[in-house]
Design a protein around this motif. Structure first.
Motif, short mmCIF file in Angstrom:
data_model
loop_
_atom_site.label_atom_id
_atom_site.label_comp_id
_atom_site.label_asym_id
_atom_site.label_seq_id
_atom_site.Cartn_x
_atom_site.Cartn_y
_atom_site.Cartn_z
N LYS A 193 85.40 -12.57 50.55
CA LYS A 193 84.90 -11.76 49.24
C LYS A 193 86.14 -11.24 48.44
O LYS A 193 87.38 -11.19 48.73
CB LYS A 193 84.52 -10.11 49.87
N GLN A 229 92.65 -3.43 56.53
CA GLN A 229 91.90 -4.60 56.01
C GLN A 229 92.23 -4.85 54.58
O GLN A 229 92.93 -4.07 54.09
CB GLN A 229 90.30 -4.34 56.14
N GLU A 288 90.28 -4.85 52.40
CA GLU A 288 89.71 -4.03 51.64
C GLU A 288 90.09 -2.33 51.67
O GLU A 288 90.03 -1.56 50.92
CB GLU A 288 88.23 -3.75 52.01
N ARG A 338 84.99 -7.91 66.11
CA ARG A 338 83.86 -7.75 65.02
C ARG A 338 82.82 -7.32 65.74
O ARG A 338 82.35 -7.70 66.59
CB ARG A 338 83.87 -9.01 64.35
MG MG Z 1 86.79 -8.38 57.04
#
Ligand code: MG
Ligand code: ATP
Length: 650
Positions: free
Chosen positions: A278, A421, A423, A523
């Motif tokens: 991403k 992360q 992000e 995860r």
């Molecule tokens: Mg990730």
């Protein structure tokens, strides 16, 4: 217990309080942190606003700390103006112009460059002026595809200085991965090098670049080439220009472009562990604040520290903990072109010794690789300068943590296991080295102002100890991503898909123990459901790594007639251990003893390696396909070692 909760099987009881000397010399005391937490509780936005005013040089003060009227598109420090490069460089010149910003070592280990903050300033300004002369300006995208050399940081900082948006692509990526990222960002300029040596192997960056550009990158107008590695490269006179020519005759002053705090500082693609990468978009003001605060809080930086983060600038860790955070705080740092195991597995330790490194921050993949090589190697080096160790990137198995503590830290250095992360922009959950009692394998507690918690399937907070759920952040924080580049819908769908526009979903599962310490279980998508019991991958892997023969392990689920799902374990042995008859049975028995029969792997496959991203993370999604006997049809563009897949198919 609701049917979707994750069950915990691991029991880790060891605890380690900070050494008294560390407590006594901490930059911030327990009382300081109590005050920070109290302030954040009382007024979340005001807390961050106070820090932003205290820690950042603003060209124009902001009016509002947080505008949350259009969640999940949050805006921080509304109305202000700043420049990130000014904050990382210029403001140190009054009293630290001669302090070393970087000590750089090349791959071979026969060249060291020492760069002061003044030199750093001058090089960044010259290159920034050169970029302007090439027609690059505010908001233009610039892709950086470079080796780990100081010029990579100069290029990033020069972009920040003129308001251009950089997107760094790791120098080990293929020309296809490079092309995809250039095109997604519609970059105007590419900055690269002829190539370099990494672990003694030639990395032909320029020829990869040519392949990418020739295959079609219509937005690229020019490509700047640093001649660094002495490789024989062809320059396209219409497109390519050498770094030396770009900076020739340029002034060593460059007035910073004062930007809005929300102005994008960079785009960076995630590692691709769970799917297609991403393009994470970060801000200027909020991102910088996250970088500064976490460098101060987590690394306890003192004026005389020699700090070393071993990440590549191609990853978020290299952005926040090499390029922006340490420079903004004004610390001396090591930068390294090579790899941990070249020319041998003593490389890191020799550099720690030679440069008197005090703070050392690396990834579990490196720790496991060096642990695999044995205890004798670190013993040959004087590691007594070290006072703090850190880790990031994956859950660290408790046995690897213990090895790091004993063999590298000599039982004398706190370990900060930092969860965050691409992000999140900066560290979110981590011990405070002078305050927190450590537990091997736990990232302990959220930092001040970070509202991280755990939700169940229905969006209720999980308050019971040792019950797993979604790791979420329930209040915006300054360094959070602003969107996925050019794709607001993907931003919403990926991070806000379940609990509304104000609850950020990290994609990891976690639980808290009786002391409210966080344990990352793996995860969300990797949970294994054995006979109706949902298990995270982390605990089973850690049990395997606790066996004396095992260096590294990955577990995944696969369909099973009776149990619904069963566990398949992939295991890499330590140097000196062979895949002997019966070892797989012994490992299955070992897991049963440690965790109970529920967690026993149905099958153990021993291999020379595991499929990893280029940033060194295990790609369990590929192992899942192997365990199911399926063909791999997923995105493998960030896979480091494709050949290993054939071996693992068994
Ligand atoms: Mg990730
Ligand atoms: P993608 O998002 O493309 O699948 P990725 O998640 O691996 O890739 P990164 O942003 O580099 O990309 O990695 C963040 C992830 O790394 C976290 O979500 C978490 O799973 C893991 N991680 C990072 N630090 C830690 C830590 N200290 N403990 C446990 N896990 C960690």
């Amino acid at each position: 217990m609701s049917s979707n909760q994750i069950e915990s099987v691991l029991k880790e009881n060891r605890t380690f309080a900070p050494p008294q000397k560390f407590i006594d010399n901490s930059v911030l005391s327990q009382a300081d942190f109590d005050a920070l937490n109290a302030r954040a509780e009382e007024d979340h936005a005001g807390f961050w606003g106070d820090l932003a005013r205290a820690e950042i040089d603003w060209q124009q003060d902001f009016e509002q700390a947080l505008d949350d009227s259009n969640a999940p598109f949050f805006k921080w420090f509304v109305g202000g103006k700043l420049n990130v490069s000014h904050n990382c460089i210029d403001r140190h010149l009054a009293d630290k112009a001669d302090k070393l910003a970087f000590i750089w070592e090349n791959d071979a280990g026969d060249e060291v460059r020492r760069i002061t903050f003044q030199e750093f300033h001058d090089e960044v300004c010259r290159f920034a002026n050169g970029l302007k002369a090439l027609g690059v300006g505010k908001g233009d995208r610039v892709v950086i595809y470079m080796p780990m050399v100081p010029e990579a940081v100069y290029a990033m900082q020069a972009c920040a200085r003129i308001g251009a948006i950089h997107s760094v692509v790791f120098g080990g990526f293929s020309s296809e991965a490079l092309r995809d990222r250039i095109n997604d960002a519609e970059a105007k300029l590419l900055i690269t090098a002829d190539g370099n040596l990494r672990g003694g192997k030639e990395v032909p960056l320029k020829s990869m670049t040519d392949k990418a550009l020739d295959a079609g990158c219509p937005s690229i107008e020019k490509s700047v080439v640093l001649l660094h590695g002495g490789l024989d490269v062809s320059m396209n006179p219409d497109r390519d220009i050498s770094w030396a020519d770009v900076v020739a005759g340029q002034a060593t002053e460059c007035e910073p472009e004062w930007v809005d705090p929300e102005h994008p500082l960079f785009i960076l693609y995630t590692s691709g562990s769970t799917g297609k990468p991403k393009g994470v978009q970060h801000s200027s003001g909020g991102y910088l604040l996250g970088a500064i605060m976490t460098n101060k809080w987590v690394f306890d930086l003192h004026a005389d520290d020699v700090y070393w983060c071993t990440a590549d600038v191609g990853w978020i860790t290299g952005h926040t903990y090499i390029c922006y955070g340490p420079t903004a705080v004004g610390v001396t740092q090591i930068m390294f072109e090579g790899v941990p195991t070249y020319p041998d597995a003593g490389r890191f330790w020799r550099m720690v010794q030679d440069h008197n490194v005090t703070i050392f921050y690396t990834a579990p993949t490196a720790i496991r690789a060096l642990m695999k090589a044995g205890d004798d190697i670190p013993k040959d080096y004087d590691l007594s300068s070290l006072r703090l160790l850190g880790t990031v990137g994956e859950p660290i198995n408790p046995e690897a943590w213990m090895w790091y503590r004993e063999t590298i830290g000599k039982n004398n250095c706190p370990i900060v296991d930092t969860w965050w992360q691409t992000e999140t922009g900066s560290i979110m959950i981590s011990p405070l080295p002078g305050q927190t009692t450590l537990k091997p394998g736990s990232c302990t507690r959220p930092l001040p102002g970070i509202a991280a918690t755990i939700y169940d399937e229905e969006g209720n907070e999980v308050t019971q100890p040792n019950v797993g759920g979604y790791l979420v952040v329930t209040k915006p924080w300054p360094s959070m991503l602003r969107t996925v580049w050019g794709d607001d819908q993907r931003f919403r769908d990926t991070y806000f898909f379940k609990f509304g526009d104000r609850v950020y979903i990290a994609g990891d599962s976690a639980q808290r123990d009786d002391d409210h310490y966080f344990w990352i279980l793996g995860r969300i998508d990797d949970v294994v459901n054995v006979s109706g019991h949902r298990l995270g991958t982390m605990e089973v892997e850690s049990a395997l790594v606790a066996h004396k023969a095992v260096a590294e392990a990955a577990v995944v689920g696969f369909p099973h007639e009776v149990k619904g799902e069963a566990i398949m374990a992939f295991v890499v042995l330590k140097t000196g251990y062979a895949d002997e008859e019966g070892l797989d049975q012994e490992l299955r028995k070992h897991v049963t003893e440690q965790l109970g029969a529920l967690a026993r792997p149905e099958e153990v496959r021993i291999a020379e390696g595991l499929p990893k991203t280029r940033s060194g993370k295990i790609m369990r999604r590929l192992l899942k396909s192997i365990a199911k006997g399926e063909d791999i049809t997923q995105d493998t563009s960030t896979l480091e070692n494709p050949a290993i897949l054939d071996q693992l198919r068994g």
